[in-house]
Design a protein around this motif. Structure first.
Motif, PDB file in Angstrom:
ATOM      1  N   ARG A  98      11.939  66.433 -52.568  1.00  0.00           N
ATOM      2  CA  ARG A  98      13.163  65.549 -52.841  1.00  0.00           C
ATOM      3  C   ARG A  98      13.199  64.933 -54.152  1.00  0.00           C
ATOM      4  O   ARG A  98      14.146  64.547 -54.811  1.00  0.00           O
ATOM      5  CB  ARG A  98      13.339  64.795 -51.621  1.00  0.00           C
ATOM      6  N   ALA A 264      26.555  70.974 -57.169  1.00  0.00           N
ATOM      7  CA  ALA A 264      27.050  69.674 -56.647  1.00  0.00           C
ATOM      8  C   ALA A 264      25.646  68.997 -56.494  1.00  0.00           C
ATOM      9  O   ALA A 264      25.260  67.872 -56.617  1.00  0.00           O
ATOM     10  CB  ALA A 264      27.825  69.794 -55.360  1.00  0.00           C
ATOM     11  N   GLU A 265      24.690  69.781 -55.905  1.00  0.00           N
ATOM     12  CA  GLU A 265      23.223  69.367 -55.582  1.00  0.00           C
ATOM     13  C   GLU A 265      22.500  69.026 -56.717  1.00  0.00           C
ATOM     14  O   GLU A 265      21.991  68.015 -56.824  1.00  0.00           O
ATOM     15  CB  GLU A 265      22.696  70.323 -54.680  1.00  0.00           C
ATOM     16  N   GLU A 267      23.959  67.850 -59.654  1.00  0.00           N
ATOM     17  CA  GLU A 267      24.679  66.597 -60.056  1.00  0.00           C
ATOM     18  C   GLU A 267      23.975  65.395 -59.134  1.00  0.00           C
ATOM     19  O   GLU A 267      23.863  64.418 -59.756  1.00  0.00           O
ATOM     20  CB  GLU A 267      26.039  66.501 -60.004  1.00  0.00           C
ATOM     21  N   GLN A 268      23.872  65.641 -57.891  1.00  0.00           N
ATOM     22  CA  GLN A 268      23.218  64.751 -57.193  1.00  0.00           C
ATOM     23  C   GLN A 268      21.718  64.170 -57.349  1.00  0.00           C
ATOM     24  O   GLN A 268      21.377  63.107 -57.554  1.00  0.00           O
ATOM     25  CB  GLN A 268      23.277  65.062 -55.342  1.00  0.00           C
ATOM     26  N   ALA A 269      21.025  65.331 -57.625  1.00  0.00           N
ATOM     27  CA  ALA A 269      19.754  65.072 -58.085  1.00  0.00           C
ATOM     28  C   ALA A 269      19.748  64.454 -59.539  1.00  0.00           C
ATOM     29  O   ALA A 269      18.708  63.547 -59.692  1.00  0.00           O
ATOM     30  CB  ALA A 269      19.030  66.507 -58.581  1.00  0.00           C
ATOM     31  N   ARG A 271      21.819  61.966 -60.637  1.00  0.00           N
ATOM     32  CA  ARG A 271      22.094  60.619 -60.260  1.00  0.00           C
ATOM     33  C   ARG A 271      21.112  59.910 -59.646  1.00  0.00           C
ATOM     34  O   ARG A 271      20.781  58.939 -59.769  1.00  0.00           O
ATOM     35  CB  ARG A 271      23.425  60.683 -59.195  1.00  0.00           C
ATOM     36  N   ASP A 272      20.215  60.694 -58.560  1.00  0.00           N
ATOM     37  CA  ASP A 272      19.022  60.219 -57.954  1.00  0.00           C
ATOM     38  C   ASP A 272      17.970  59.875 -58.935  1.00  0.00           C
ATOM     39  O   ASP A 272      17.495  58.909 -58.661  1.00  0.00           O
ATOM     40  CB  ASP A 272      18.731  60.945 -56.954  1.00  0.00           C
TER      41      ASP A 272
END
Length: 279
Positions: A98, A264-265, A267-269, A271-272
């Motif tokens: 993760r 989309a995943e 972009e989430q990575a 941001r995280d």
């Protein structure tokens, strides 16, 4: 029995990574016949000045890294509190899961390096798992000698001539397998391969002779399907990394060190990571 053949060759090309470290890189590894392998780098630096500033802290998500140092020393440190040092034949493995931030820096006494780093994909079900790390010294690898060959078995089960066994890096299996193989001049070695698996060879010294085609150092050979592959060394012998793996067979979305299934995943990575959630 169906013999495999080389369907494509990919040459490593000069690149830079980290803080100015010169490498040879095989990219574009999204061919179905290369799955689950994503990238292969060879680092060969004769002087410490060629190492630049090493590989300072940087993030990863959704994939595994495997670093194998033939010569020289490197130190791993990461945001999960892991620290490891390998030298002259040692291996470092990391599953980013993760999210993790790590650095890979030459040891203080290292004057030159020769090694490799592989990126290996994770299936969607494991991309957000907890990060893991392990280092293995050269003495803990499985070393094998047979008629016309010697090998350091790193991960996975292999049959090399009359020898059958596995490497110590069980964490990489069953996703992928890796062996460092040296063939004496003109030696022919036939390897059984499970149907459906990817089978690749990166030649880093000498050459392989395949169907009247010479595969020189710095080339990655990609095989067709089949249940065996016969390797023939050239007149100067051959040293190569053999890579075998079970295809993930899922979409790949990649942005630098993040490897996910969708944009989309990715972009989430990002941001995280920006929110400090990688440790």
């Amino acid at each position: 029995m169906k013999e495999r053949s080389v369907q494509e060759l990919r040459r490593a090309t000069p690149a830079q990574d980290g803080d100015g470290v010169a490498i040879q890189r095989v990219t574009g590894m999204r061919h179905a016949a290369m799955d689950p392998f994503l990238m292969l780098d060879e680092l060969r630096a004769q002087r410490r000045e060629d190492l630049g500033g090493g590989f300072p802290p940087h993030p990863h998500r959704g994939m595994q890294t495997l670093t194998y140092m033939k010569h020289g020393g490197i130190i791993h440190e990461d945001s999960r509190g892991n620290r490891g040092e390998i030298r002259d034949g040692g291996v470092q493995w990391m599953s980013a899961g993760r999210g993790i931030i790590h650095s890979e820096m030459p040891t203080a006494d290292t004057q030159g390096l020769h090694g490799f780093q592989l990126w290996i994909n994770l299936p969607a079900a494991e991309k957000l798992s907890e990060p893991r790390y392990r280092d293995i010294p050269a003495s803990a690898l499985t070393h094998v000698e047979g008629e016309g060959y010697s090998a350091a078995v790193i991960a996975g089960e292999w049959q090399l001539g009359e020898w059958l066994g596995h490497g110590p890096l069980r964490e990489l299996a069953p996703r992928a397998a890796l062996v460092d193989l040296t063939l004496h001049p003109r030696t022919v070695l036939t390897l059984p391969v499970a149907p459906g698996e990817a089978m690749l060879a990166y030649v880093y010294a000498g050459s392989l002779e395949q169907s009247a085609q010479s595969i020189a150092a710095g080339a990655l050979a990609i095989t067709t399907q089949g249940d065996r592959w016969s390797l023939c060394a050239g007149s100067a012998g051959a040293s190569l990394l053999l890579l075998r793996g079970e295809p993930v067979a899922e979409p790949v979305a990649q942005y630098g060190p993040f490897v996910m299934n969708t944009p989309a995943e990715i972009e989430q990575a990002i941001r995280d990571y920006q929110a400090g959630e990688f440790g």
